[in-house]
Design an enzyme around this catalytic site. Sequence first.
Site, PDB file in Angstrom:
ATOM      1  N   GLU A 285       0.825  -1.212   0.000  1.00  0.00           N
ATOM      2  CA  GLU A 285       0.000   0.000   0.000  1.00  0.00           C
ATOM      3  C   GLU A 285       0.857   1.260   0.000  1.00  0.00           C
ATOM      4  OE1 GLU A 285      -2.676  -0.759   3.361  1.00  0.00           O
ATOM      5  OE2 GLU A 285      -4.004  -1.860   2.014  1.00  0.00           O
ATOM      6  N   ASP A 364      -8.328  -9.401   4.149  1.00  0.00           N
ATOM      7  CA  ASP A 364      -8.090  -8.322   5.097  1.00  0.00           C
ATOM      8  C   ASP A 364      -9.151  -8.257   6.193  1.00  0.00           C
ATOM      9  OD1 ASP A 364      -6.961  -6.129   6.257  1.00  0.00           O
ATOM     10  OD2 ASP A 364      -7.486  -4.717   4.680  1.00  0.00           O
ATOM     11  N   GLU A 392     -12.246  -3.116  12.465  1.00  0.00           N
ATOM     12  CA  GLU A 392     -12.316  -2.309  11.246  1.00  0.00           C
ATOM     13  C   GLU A 392     -13.473  -2.710  10.332  1.00  0.00           C
ATOM     14  OE1 GLU A 392      -8.724  -2.336   8.941  1.00  0.00           O
ATOM     15  OE2 GLU A 392      -9.610  -1.146   7.334  1.00  0.00           O
TER      16      GLU A 392
END
Length: 678
Positions: A285, A364, A392
């Site tokens: 990323e 993820d 998250e």
Amino acid sequence: KKYNMWLQYQPITDTKMIEQYQYFFTKIGVLSEGLQVQAALDELHAAVPQMLDAKFTVSNDALNSTIVIGNRNDLARFLDSEQQAKLADMNDEAFLIASNQEQLIIAGNSDVAVLYGVHHLLRLVQLNEDIAQLSVVEQPKNQFRMLNQWDNFDGSIERGYSGQSIFYQHNQFVEDKTRIKDYARFLSSVGINAISINNVNVWEEETYFITKKYLPEIQEIAGIFRVYGITLYLSINFGSPVTIGDLDTADPLDQSVQNWWKEKAKEIYDYIPDFGGFVVKADSENRPGPFTYERDHADGSNMLAKALEPFQGKVIWRCFVYNHLQDWRDRTTDRARAAYDHFKPLDGRFHENVILQVKNGPMDFQVREPASPLIGAMPNTNQMIEFQVAQEYTGQQIDLCYLIPQWKEILAFDTHIKGTGTTIEEIVAGNIHPYKYSGVAAVSNIGDDENWTGNTLAQANLYGYGRLIWNPSLLSEQIAEEWIKQTFGSKEEVLNTIEDMLLNAWGIYENYTAPLGVGWMVTPGVHYGPNIDGYEYSKWGTYHFADRDGIGVDRTKETGTGYTEQYQEPHRTIYNDLDQVPDELLLFFHHVPYKYTLKSGKTVIQHIYDAHFKGYEQVEGLIEQWENLRNYVDNERFANVQDRLERQLDNAKEWRDQINTYFYRKSGIGDQHGRTIY
Ligand code: GCW
């Protein structure tokens, strides 16, 4: 109450037990002097007056003490040969608790083990257990029991849902470090022994953490954690030699770069002699890494490993490496494959103080993913698994989601890498391959909210994380019960209600969000709330491929991305085969028509409708359950959870209606029960 999480030390009211406890906690003999033994004594000072309305004396007169604590060496005369042998057989963090009517002994294999033993005893008391005939020997199953803070220097927390950082504020270290100390206490009470204190995305100013500018402050924080047996790590920027040094390259094979890191390591260890090492997110990323110089991850991590080696430092190298600039038109690239494809070929090339940190699933931290096929697939490379305590993608500590059952499922996954019984639990415990270092890490979920975790009930995930990785055979129910009793007390009503809420929460969240393992469908960026096509044509590699006929990602060998080939048998066949793949992962592995019949007997489309209507109703149920506790829980904590549940209901409604409507419009197939779809 909300501040102390599970270390409430509420007054003992159980009349059967109180006398016994009062007897034992009168004369404490302390035979060792180490820092962590002092911390143990401090903890007793904090706990006993509150629980028993009593004070105790402290001496080194072991014979006349009712409780004796110390490490194995200092306590040797008090242990019989059997006890000695037992401890000698166990790892450095093991403790023994033995008692009879007169005396209770806590012996640790090290000073920090004494602290663990004292916490164990205090937990037993909080749970109102009999402590007069104890014969306990415990050691942690995992060597590394780590938390990763994703805290930024400006005080924000990446994926933080509980306020701002307790470490930093406006690009400064917080002055009042009380919360850091309390955090260390909480963590040590559940056996956490390592922490990295800055975000794995190391931005500009944080890159300077490993310089004189900030090392004195970090030294102080390391000192706080040390007292609780927690080793401090820092996330570093792989590009540091360029950013903060005066080199024009960070090429790991360049001699000047290697020397730069060697000097850097020396400097850090001058400040913090027991510094843990580096956590590294590289070539992931947009973070810099060895790829820039046409080197690979072994080159990159080994270079750092060599610099840290003289000081026993470790490199924790993350495997979250994938193409985040994917073209959705390209059906050959599969993000799920990435970690394995990148790292598996490098097995055997890593230095012995490198540990690869692998996320629990191949994507993820979704609500449902298969276990990562990379875990255990590199017999010659240290590995640890990474979980995310921060919710998250699982409700952001607004929605209730007790994650222990999810982690237990992952740990129980039998990889078959060395035949049956090679579970992830045993792999990360270092029992399958000859790992020098291994264990578990997780992204923390705390912030400076007064209750630490936003939703009070999200404290259970932090507590449970520590307890589970210390002893993975604990059941989700047991962990929940322990946490509830310590946090809210032992009233039947409270215990049963909250336990039920926690144990159902993951399933409920799964019901109203993305169906059958397909994942995502969240609002891009923030990752809260539905946006079914939000990531569908994006660069992140997270697609569901829904069209008018069907949905799901074909990851089979024959017609898909071939991801299923990364597993050992029997999983390779099971996941690849439509007839064998478990329902909950169907859409992760296959693209199927809406009318495809699941093993449950329902069609995919009917399952989607049913699950979503049900999920919403279940949240209404949670609200009712909580309402019943109104008179049992203090107002503040009651209101906190109530507020979160109301917001969860709004969220569930949005998910339910958007998902149902979307799939109704795509498929044109109505709900068998004629419920409202928009
Ligand atoms: O889950 C994703 C998050 C990013 C995070 C990244 C990672 C720290 O959305 O915020 O970055 O994973 O694990 O590196």
